[in-house]
Design an enzyme around this catalytic site. Structure first.
Site, PDB file in Angstrom:
ATOM      1  N   PRO A 511     -22.843  16.685  14.620  1.00 48.16           N
ATOM      2  CA  PRO A 511     -23.016  16.430  16.058  1.00 48.16           C
ATOM      3  C   PRO A 511     -24.470  16.397  16.520  1.00 48.16           C
ATOM      4  O   PRO A 511     -24.800  15.649  17.434  1.00 48.16           O
ATOM      5  CB  PRO A 511     -22.249  17.584  16.709  1.00 48.16           C
ATOM      6  CG  PRO A 511     -21.196  17.941  15.706  1.00 48.16           C
ATOM      7  CD  PRO A 511     -21.844  17.757  14.359  1.00 48.16           C
ATOM      8  N   TYR A 512     -25.341  17.198  15.880  1.00 46.73           N
ATOM      9  CA  TYR A 512     -26.755  17.172  16.268  1.00 46.73           C
ATOM     10  C   TYR A 512     -27.339  15.786  16.022  1.00 46.73           C
ATOM     11  O   TYR A 512     -27.943  15.174  16.915  1.00 46.73           O
ATOM     12  CB  TYR A 512     -27.523  18.229  15.486  1.00 46.73           C
ATOM     13  CG  TYR A 512     -29.026  18.134  15.647  1.00 46.73           C
ATOM     14  CD1 TYR A 512     -29.617  18.216  16.900  1.00 46.73           C
ATOM     15  CD2 TYR A 512     -29.854  17.970  14.541  1.00 46.73           C
ATOM     16  CE1 TYR A 512     -30.996  18.124  17.055  1.00 46.73           C
ATOM     17  CE2 TYR A 512     -31.230  17.884  14.682  1.00 46.73           C
ATOM     18  CZ  TYR A 512     -31.795  17.952  15.940  1.00 46.73           C
ATOM     19  OH  TYR A 512     -33.153  17.858  16.082  1.00 46.73           O
ATOM     20  N   GLY A 513     -27.170  15.279  14.799  1.00 51.37           N
ATOM     21  CA  GLY A 513     -27.688  13.954  14.472  1.00 51.37           C
ATOM     22  C   GLY A 513     -27.029  12.858  15.290  1.00 51.37           C
ATOM     23  O   GLY A 513     -27.684  11.903  15.730  1.00 51.37           O
ATOM     24  N   LYS A 516     -28.421  12.851  18.895  1.00 48.58           N
ATOM     25  CA  LYS A 516     -29.764  12.259  18.916  1.00 48.58           C
ATOM     26  C   LYS A 516     -29.690  10.742  18.747  1.00 48.58           C
ATOM     27  O   LYS A 516     -30.417   9.986  19.405  1.00 48.58           O
ATOM     28  CB  LYS A 516     -30.618  12.874  17.809  1.00 48.58           C
ATOM     29  CG  LYS A 516     -31.147  14.264  18.116  1.00 48.58           C
ATOM     30  CD  LYS A 516     -32.272  14.224  19.141  1.00 48.58           C
ATOM     31  CE  LYS A 516     -32.960  15.558  19.310  1.00 48.58           C
ATOM     32  NZ  LYS A 516     -34.048  15.527  20.290  1.00 48.58           N
TER      33      LYS A 516
END
EC number: 5.1.3.5
Length: 704
Positions: A511-513, A516
């Site tokens: 989810p972080y990538g 972004k």
């Protein structure tokens, strides 16, 4: 784009070879294949099965093969897939199968499982029972796992259950630490049992641990909140006797308690004593004292405080009256008029703030997240290069101490201002843009831990993607045309080949990538119609700190488990944690451990400043920011040992699901177009610089 293609792009490359054209039947059919199946092949099969209802039956089929035995990586993958669709009964059956097979799980597996029960399933009772069941799987819980269960139960106000867990520590073989007792102290205080909470101060040495600043500040907070401010001061004296230095938070707690009891003179004296003790008041200190003075009708003292606030550069706009103070509008108006008079009499006052107007030869940069690790270093560099800077931060991950350092280094009017605000509040963001004349935005503000993003994905999409949209809308509304966006190599996912170039396909796997990547897409779409000058910097693993020792990295204690490997190494060297855990020694690399590209924060902010200088209207620049050289985890640990000069116990564990063997950049594009090259490439030197700051700031900025 078809749904099948979209789904396949979210998978790691080694699990994605044929997924674009295969359905679930194909992958399950692979389990009937007569040829030998490697563990990685089995993982690929399960990662590509889209229908969660088929996962359990496929697992049984895999276990029926004579050439395959499930490993912990597969069990972890199974649990994640089943939990994501709320199939917790199937998770239970899976664990029962493992128990029947006498399978031995690691503590990390159970930690993830317990967090799943607590966060995803919202089933704290099941999380507690899982903790108790760990020995049946030949695994004894670590203090970290034990503390997580304690903290979860206290947060959910299940105090009796938390007490039961505490009593089980001996049976489970858990060595309680200071964090354990801090959780208990908080729970007892919330439950109203202050004497029991204070009695734990005597119990802690028996468990071979000592109270820390957090222990005392929690006790003092609840004492002051419930009208026992004298007891809070007794704790304060006891804390000083134990050579624990107070921070700004402790002083704020005591001042607030005194104001509640209308002991304004004592509160004012305590404020004056802060700086000689090496502690600096913040906006919260002034606000609570100003409210106390106003409520007590002490207008002369209020005027003195207003003058002090003006001299300290405090923003009166941050002050808010409490809504439950009724019938004092006239007094509030009188104080407002008085404050205006004081401000007009202050040196350097002008009717319009310099931050609210454009000036020839001065570039005013908004730095979101400027109180954080990278953002504060970028602010330092901008100020050093004579930019005007406004920091906006909600301090959820940043440090007010870093802002104070910057304010002391650059005290001149019109150089730096700090605004406390949340980018999720569109109204507040729009007001900030309305009140200030920005020439450019450096957007750092974001939550940024891959592991945490898998546990709280919605938070990451809100914080990164949605907040970036809010910033862009404000920029459009107020005609701010330059954006330097802080992105990440996590948007690439698991590339098929190295090094990573800007043309490498972006297939983020967490989810972080993904958040972004979504933010990047929004920026790129908006730039086409707005003629903005956009620079997107995708950087790799950040290490180091300010070479002159003014700033460093100080993550909150509760976030250490998600933090960078450098932080874990330093914690091990300082004795904060017993040792360093290295996950995976069987990767296809020279020494078997992962290879990563480590970029020094000083080089990173240099890239941001050069990007700002080269940004051109209507053009978009996308750059990888790395050294171009990969270093293995073992190399990193050895460099950290040399930098700290101490021994670090290293425990080698099984690899983590989703981790990939090798990631490093090709920085040739940023070298050719921005004339930027990493200069601080000696791993040991970068770590030694960071270590020097860590040694002098063992508790971050709070006790500096």
């Amino acid at each position: 784009m078809s749904r099948s293609v979209a789904r396949s792009r979210s998978l790691p490359p080694f699990l994605r070879l044929c997924s674009k054209v295969r359905d679930d039947g194909y992958w399950i059919g692979r389990l009937d294949h007569k040829d030998w199946l490697s563990p990685n092949e089995v993982l690929k099969i399960f990662a590509n099965i889209r229908d969660p209802c088929l996962i359990t039956s496929a697992f049984k089929k895999a276990c029926g093969r004579r050439d395959y035995k499930p490993n912990e990586v597969l069990y972890s993958l199974m649990v994640d897939r089943l939990a994501s669709c709320n199939k917790f009964r199937d998770v239970e059956e899976l664990l029962a199968t493992a128990r029947d097979e006498n399978f031995c799980f690691s503590d990390d597996f159970f930690y993830r499982l317990i967090k799943m029960y607590g966060n995803v399933a919202n089933h704290p009772q099941k999380a507690m029972l899982t903790l108790y069941a760990m020995p049946r799987y030949n695994c004894w819980p670590s203090t970290k796992t034990f503390n997580y269960v304690l903290h979860m139960l206290v947060c959910k106000r299940q105090y009796e259950a938390a007490h039961e867990v505490y009593l089980s520590a001996v049976r489970l073989g858990v060595q309680l630490d200071t964090c354990s007792f801090n959780v208990l102290v908080k729970g007892l205080c919330q439950f109203g049992k202050f004497d029991d909470a204070i009695s734990l101060l005597h119990e802690m040495p028996k468990q071979e641990c000592l109270p820390n600043l957090h222990t005392y500040s929690t006790l003092m907070y609840y004492c002051g909140k419930h009208g026992q401010v004298d007891k809070a001061f007794e704790l304060y004296e006891r804390m000083k006797a134990e050579d624990i230095a107070a921070d700004t938070i402790v002083y704020n707690i005591l001042i607030s308690g005194l104001c509640r009891e209308r002991r304004i003179t004592e509160a004012f004296d305590l404020l004056k004593s802060m700086v000689p003790q090496g502690c600096y008041p913040n906006s919260g200190t002034y606000q609570v004292l100003l409210d106390g003075l106003l409520s007590s009708g002490k207008f002369v003292e209020a005027k003195g405080l207003a003058i002090m606030m003006s001299q300290e550069g405090m923003d009166f706009g941050d002050y808010r009256r409490k809504p439950n103070v009724v019938g004092r509008f006239a007094v509030a108006a009188a104080l407002t008029v008085m404050c205006i008079i004081v401000l007009k009499q202050s040196p350097g006052f002008s009717s319009t703030s310099v931050f609210s107007r454009h000036e020839i030869g001065v570039t005013h940069v908004l730095v979101t997240g400027g109180a954080g690790y990278i953002g504060s270093h970028a602010t330092l560099r901008l100020l050093r290069d004579n930019y005007r800077v406004t920091i906006v931060d909600n301090l959820s991950r940043g440090n007010m101490g870093a802002v104070r350092v910057l304010q002391r280094l650059f005290p001149e009017p019109g150089r730096l201002q700090f605004i406390y605000a949340d980018l999720g509040d569109a109204k507040a963001v729009n007001k900030i843009f309305s009140d200030n004349a920005f020439d450019a935005v450096m957007h750092f503000a974001a939550v940024a831990y891959v592991g945490e993003s898998t546990m709280e994905p919605l938070r990451y999409y809100h914080n990164i993607t949605s907040n970036t949209l809010t910033v862009l809308e404000a920029m459009a509304a107020h005609n701010v045309k330059t954006l330097i966006y802080s992105s990440t190599c996590a948007t690439y996912g698991e590339p098929d080949k190295m090094p990573i170039t800007e043309a490498t396909p972006q297939n983020p796997i967490n989810p972080y990538g993904k958040a972004k990547k979504m933010a990047e897409d929004i920026i790129l779409d908006f730039s086409k119609s707005s003629k903005m000058a956009v620079m997107i910097l995708r950087y790799f693993n950040v290490i180091g700190s300010d070479p002159e020792g003014r700033l460093g990295e100080a993550p909150r204690p509760e976030l250490r488990e998600h933090g960078r490997i450098s932080g874990a190494c330093f914690d091990a060297a300082l004795g904060v944690i017993p040792g360093l855990k290295v996950r995976g020694t069987d990767y296809p690399t020279a020494d078997g451990t992962c290879i990563r590209d480590y970029i020094d924060v000083t080089d990173l902010v240099d890239a941001h400043v050069k990007a700002l200088d080269k940004a051109q209207s209507g053009k978009v620049g996308i750059y990888n920011v790395g050294t171009g050289h990969g270093r293995s985890v073992k190399e990193f640990v050895e460099a950290c040992k040399k930098a700290t000069g101490g021994s670090i116990d290293v425990q080698f564990l099984a690899r983590r699901p989703g981790d990939y063997a090798e990631v490093y950049s090709d920085p040739s594009k940023i070298r050719d177009e921005l004339n930027w090259t990493a200069r601080h490439t000696d791993l040991r030197e970068s770590l030694a610089t960071a270590w020097k700051w860590q040694k002098t700031h063992p508790n971050g900025y709070g006790l500096a």
